[in-house]
Scaffold this active site. Structure first.
Site, PDB file in Angstrom:
ATOM      1  N   GLU A 265       0.818  -1.101  -0.109  1.00 45.29           N
ATOM      2  CA  GLU A 265       0.056  -0.036   0.065  1.00 45.29           C
ATOM      3  C   GLU A 265       1.052   1.313  -0.281  1.00 45.29           C
ATOM      4  O   GLU A 265       0.663   1.848   0.834  1.00 45.29           O
ATOM      5  CB  GLU A 265      -0.964   0.109   1.458  1.00 45.29           C
ATOM      6  CG  GLU A 265      -1.819  -1.169   1.373  1.00 45.29           C
ATOM      7  CD  GLU A 265      -2.401  -1.066   2.653  1.00 45.29           C
ATOM      8  OE1 GLU A 265      -2.151  -0.334   3.593  1.00 45.29           O
ATOM      9  OE2 GLU A 265      -3.484  -1.895   2.965  1.00 45.29           O
ATOM     10  N   PRO A 266       1.769   1.498  -0.862  1.00 43.95           N
ATOM     11  CA  PRO A 266       2.641   2.606  -0.896  1.00 43.95           C
ATOM     12  C   PRO A 266       1.703   3.784  -1.356  1.00 43.95           C
ATOM     13  O   PRO A 266       1.068   3.729  -2.035  1.00 43.95           O
ATOM     14  CB  PRO A 266       3.728   2.360  -1.893  1.00 43.95           C
ATOM     15  CG  PRO A 266       3.001   1.399  -2.993  1.00 43.95           C
ATOM     16  CD  PRO A 266       2.039   0.658  -2.181  1.00 43.95           C
ATOM     17  N   GLY A 267       2.108   4.836  -0.540  1.00 44.29           N
ATOM     18  CA  GLY A 267       1.296   6.178  -1.068  1.00 44.29           C
ATOM     19  C   GLY A 267       2.418   7.334  -1.236  1.00 44.29           C
ATOM     20  O   GLY A 267       3.187   7.596  -2.444  1.00 44.29           O
ATOM     21  N   ARG A 268       3.308   7.674  -0.274  1.00 47.05           N
ATOM     22  CA  ARG A 268       4.341   8.660  -0.276  1.00 47.05           C
ATOM     23  C   ARG A 268       5.695   8.414  -1.472  1.00 47.05           C
ATOM     24  O   ARG A 268       5.638   9.177  -2.111  1.00 47.05           O
ATOM     25  CB  ARG A 268       4.965   8.908   0.948  1.00 47.05           C
ATOM     26  CG  ARG A 268       5.968   9.952   1.007  1.00 47.05           C
ATOM     27  CD  ARG A 268       6.756  10.084   2.449  1.00 47.05           C
ATOM     28  NE  ARG A 268       6.034   9.797   3.482  1.00 47.05           N
ATOM     29  CZ  ARG A 268       5.255  10.784   4.262  1.00 47.05           C
ATOM     30  NH1 ARG A 268       5.648  11.942   3.673  1.00 47.05           N
ATOM     31  NH2 ARG A 268       4.577  10.673   5.406  1.00 47.05           N
ATOM     32  N   ARG A 304       2.838  19.929   6.072  1.00 49.14           N
ATOM     33  CA  ARG A 304       3.692  19.050   6.473  1.00 49.14           C
ATOM     34  C   ARG A 304       5.105  19.840   7.424  1.00 49.14           C
ATOM     35  O   ARG A 304       5.040  19.363   8.735  1.00 49.14           O
ATOM     36  CB  ARG A 304       4.540  18.272   5.539  1.00 49.14           C
ATOM     37  CG  ARG A 304       3.594  17.341   4.922  1.00 49.14           C
ATOM     38  CD  ARG A 304       4.020  16.320   3.857  1.00 49.14           C
ATOM     39  NE  ARG A 304       5.053  15.263   4.586  1.00 49.14           N
ATOM     40  CZ  ARG A 304       6.132  15.367   4.839  1.00 49.14           C
ATOM     41  NH1 ARG A 304       7.065  16.447   4.320  1.00 49.14           N
ATOM     42  NH2 ARG A 304       7.132  14.533   5.412  1.00 49.14           N
ATOM     43  N   TYR A 308       4.769  18.375  11.156  1.00 50.07           N
ATOM     44  CA  TYR A 308       5.777  17.595  11.635  1.00 50.07           C
ATOM     45  C   TYR A 308       7.110  18.209  11.661  1.00 50.07           C
ATOM     46  O   TYR A 308       8.128  17.417  11.489  1.00 50.07           O
ATOM     47  CB  TYR A 308       5.743  16.293  10.575  1.00 50.07           C
ATOM     48  CG  TYR A 308       4.617  15.871  10.078  1.00 50.07           C
ATOM     49  CD1 TYR A 308       3.621  15.022  10.898  1.00 50.07           C
ATOM     50  CD2 TYR A 308       4.454  15.843   8.637  1.00 50.07           C
ATOM     51  CE1 TYR A 308       2.630  14.360  10.432  1.00 50.07           C
ATOM     52  CE2 TYR A 308       3.242  15.109   8.233  1.00 50.07           C
ATOM     53  CZ  TYR A 308       2.425  14.514   8.971  1.00 50.07           C
ATOM     54  OH  TYR A 308       1.166  14.023   8.654  1.00 50.07           O
ATOM     55  N   CYS A 334      -2.062  33.820   9.632  1.00 44.67           N
ATOM     56  CA  CYS A 334      -1.804  34.391  10.593  1.00 44.67           C
ATOM     57  C   CYS A 334      -1.204  33.186  11.940  1.00 44.67           C
ATOM     58  O   CYS A 334      -2.328  33.037  12.606  1.00 44.67           O
ATOM     59  CB  CYS A 334      -2.818  35.151  11.138  1.00 44.67           C
ATOM     60  SG  CYS A 334      -3.302  36.479   9.717  1.00 44.67           S
ATOM     61  N   GLU A 335      -0.317  32.595  11.806  1.00 45.42           N
ATOM     62  CA  GLU A 335       0.235  31.761  12.682  1.00 45.42           C
ATOM     63  C   GLU A 335       1.714  31.669  12.501  1.00 45.42           C
ATOM     64  O   GLU A 335       2.144  31.669  11.489  1.00 45.42           O
ATOM     65  CB  GLU A 335      -0.409  30.383  12.336  1.00 45.42           C
ATOM     66  CG  GLU A 335      -1.751  29.934  12.376  1.00 45.42           C
ATOM     67  CD  GLU A 335      -2.181  29.777  13.600  1.00 45.42           C
ATOM     68  OE1 GLU A 335      -1.569  29.360  14.459  1.00 45.42           O
ATOM     69  OE2 GLU A 335      -3.469  29.927  13.653  1.00 45.42           O
ATOM     70  N   TYR A 362       0.855  14.152   0.332  1.00 48.29           N
ATOM     71  CA  TYR A 362       0.577  14.659   1.868  1.00 48.29           C
ATOM     72  C   TYR A 362       0.649  16.258   1.434  1.00 48.29           C
ATOM     73  O   TYR A 362       0.908  17.023   2.561  1.00 48.29           O
ATOM     74  CB  TYR A 362       1.044  14.138   3.028  1.00 48.29           C
ATOM     75  CG  TYR A 362       1.001  12.799   3.126  1.00 48.29           C
ATOM     76  CD1 TYR A 362      -0.393  12.188   3.429  1.00 48.29           C
ATOM     77  CD2 TYR A 362       2.170  11.600   2.695  1.00 48.29           C
ATOM     78  CE1 TYR A 362      -0.570  10.858   3.400  1.00 48.29           C
ATOM     79  CE2 TYR A 362       1.832  10.454   2.661  1.00 48.29           C
ATOM     80  CZ  TYR A 362       0.676  10.064   3.126  1.00 48.29           C
ATOM     81  OH  TYR A 362       0.406   8.855   2.996  1.00 48.29           O
TER      82      TYR A 362
HETATM   83  C1  LIG Z   1      -1.321   6.379   4.847  1.00 52.90           C
HETATM   84  C2  LIG Z   1      -1.163   4.771   4.877  1.00 52.90           C
HETATM   85  C3  LIG Z   1      -0.532   4.062   3.921  1.00 52.90           C
HETATM   86  C4  LIG Z   1       0.335   4.752   2.956  1.00 52.90           C
HETATM   87  O1  LIG Z   1       1.388   5.041   3.702  1.00 52.90           O
HETATM   88  P1  LIG Z   1       2.796   5.975   2.810  1.00 52.90           P
HETATM   89  O2  LIG Z   1       3.819   6.198   4.085  1.00 52.90           O
HETATM   90  O3  LIG Z   1       2.301   7.140   2.364  1.00 52.90           O
HETATM   91  O4  LIG Z   1       3.398   4.905   1.999  1.00 52.90           O
HETATM   92  C5  LIG Z   1      -0.707   2.878   3.696  1.00 52.90           C
HETATM   93  N1  LIG Z   1      -1.563   2.203   4.588  1.00 52.90           N
HETATM   94  C6  LIG Z   1      -2.214   2.769   5.490  1.00 52.90           C
HETATM   95  C7  LIG Z   1      -3.133   1.743   6.161  1.00 52.90           C
HETATM   96  C8  LIG Z   1      -2.177   3.850   5.465  1.00 52.90           C
HETATM   97  O5  LIG Z   1      -3.021   4.538   6.685  1.00 52.90           O
END
Ligand SMILES: *Cc1c(COP(=O)(O)O)cnc(C)c1O
Length: 413
Positions: A265-268, A304, A308, A334-335, A362
């Site tokens: 499940e890659p996102g970033r 971000r 973070y 304004c922060e 993100y």
């Molecule tokens: C956010 C998330 C991801 C993706 O995470 P990345 O760090 O962006 O790869 C995958 N699985 C679940 C359940 C998430 O909440």
């Protein structure tokens, strides 16, 4: 980064589409997906892109066209994927707080799997599926209790985190799930955090999940898939890029001889470095203690740094030979927390376009309207040029859902 988008005509894009502007490069998306596909080729995983990293419909459409599945965390995200043409049978539904309405929606759509995070959720899902005359495919998200060694806000696999079912009660949870009439246990999953640079925690999590899978098999609970989540980090500054080949090899060795399909499940790591945020310098404000480059993008466009203390590389789109100064690069919100970068060496003057790097993940997906600021436009860049994939929000868009509930006072003529 590919050659092609090293320095596209960012200044021209900023002029044509306005700023702030997110720009996504097809070549970089392709490269990132190919890195996964080739590293894991022997395992042929279903790559479920994590929609929350960047849910723009065109991006989802593009990934769907390349055969990806999707990891979603809300009914809204499932709707997005379906609207973009993603197939329901490749959708994973994750998240700790799935509502009844979301469950109904996902069951009716016919998604691939519910990644269940607690026993009460399992009970609710069983009841909702029963009412609809359906059987819900489920995986239990196990909290493997490994330290992902990342920022505490994006670490999710420790006992103290709200995510997943504890290892210590996992077997019992599986036995309970297996006995429910309206759920079908199909898999096991974890997701231990985000922006992971070290691979060991990911590999250790995989080991722990497989150990559990073996114990379940002995009890007659046979799983079909293992889902290792996302979390692989990217280079924002000077991080060591995690080696996907090394990760894939370790997973392959662990899965060897087992009949388990692999899901990732890659996102970033798919979109993060395929996007930049363009912003225009409004003012250069020189102070006694500090200089500030005030730009037209802010924490509502890129949260971000404020959330973070994240680092994003920032540079001028053009080198005009101006003298460098050290300055905080800040937005108009304004922060005091509204900054994109602190103490940066930068040569810039009013009107210049700055490139904020690594803004594909993100960034737009976390954007909001704080300070009644319109959300920025998004552009897709490929060999044929630039295309608008989200139009800039207008003030009318922003105010459209609000109601004035008091009678307007008579105005003086
Ligand atoms: C956010 C998330 C991801 C993706 O995470 P990345 O760090 O962006 O790869 C995958 N699985 C679940 C359940 C998430 O909440």
């Amino acid at each position: 980064m590919s050659e092609y988008c090293e320095r596209p005509a960012y200044t021209a894009l900023a002029k044509e589409f306005g700023t702030p502007l997110y720009v996504y490069s097809k070549a970089d998306l392709d490269e990132a997906l190919l890195a996964y596909r080739s590293a894991f080729s022997q395992l042929n995983p279903l790559i479920c892109y994590a929609v929350k990293a960047n849910g723009n419909l065109s991006i989802l459409q593009y990934f769907a066209g390349l055969g990806c599945g999707f990891d979603t965390v809300s009914g809204g995200e499932i709707a997005r994927v379906l609207q973009a043409g993603g197939s329901a049978d490749k959708i994973i539904f994750s998240g700790v707080g799935k509502s009844e309405a979301e469950m109904v929606f996902a069951l009716q759509a016919g998604i691939k799997c519910f990644n269940v995070e607690s026993l009460p959720e399992l009970e609710r899902l069983n009841a909702v599926a029963g009412r609809l005359g359906k059987v819900a495919p489920v995986s239990l998200r196990i909290n493997p209790d490994v330290d992902a060694q990342t920022h505490p806000y994006i670490s999710t696999g420790l006992k103290a985190n709200k995510f997943g079912i504890a290892m210590s009660v996992a077997e019992e949870a599986y036995r309970y799930a297996a006995a429910l009439p309206h759920v079908a246990v199909t898999g096991i999953d974890c997701h231990i955090g985000s922006q992971l640079i070290a691979l060991e925690p990911l590999i250790e999590a995989c080991e722990r999940l497989l150990h559990l899978t073996d114990r379940l098999a002995e009890q007659g609970i046979a799983l079909q898939h293992i889902d290792l989540g996302g979390g692989v980090g990217i280079v924002y500054r000077d991080e060591q890029q995690p080696d996907l080949v090394q990760y894939a090899d370790a997973v392959r060795r662990l899965l060897d001889g087992r009949k388990l399909d692999l899901i990732l499940e890659p996102g970033r790591s798919l979109v993060g470095n395929a996007g930049v945020l363009l912003t225009r310098v409004e003012y250069v404000k020189r102070g006694e203690e500090k200089n500030f480059v005030i730009v037209d993008a802010a924490m509502n466009d890129l949260m971000r740094p404020a959330l973070y203390q994240a680092y994003h590389a920032i540079e001028n789109a053009e080198d005009k030979g101006l003298p460098e100064i050290v300055a905080d690069i800040v937005g108009p919100v304004c922060e005091t927390g509204d900054f994109l970068g602190k103490d940066r060496r930068i040569a810039a003057e009013e009107g210049d376009v700055l490139i904020v790097r690594s803004a594909g993940a993100y960034a737009a997906s976390m954007a909001g309207n704080y300070n009644t600021r319109c959300r920025a436009a998004e552009v897709w860049l490929d060999g044929s040029g630039a295309r608008l994939i989200r139009r800039r929000e207008t003030i009318e868009d922003m105010l459209a859902n609000e109601l004035c509930c008091f009678r307007q006072p008579e105005r003086d003529k």
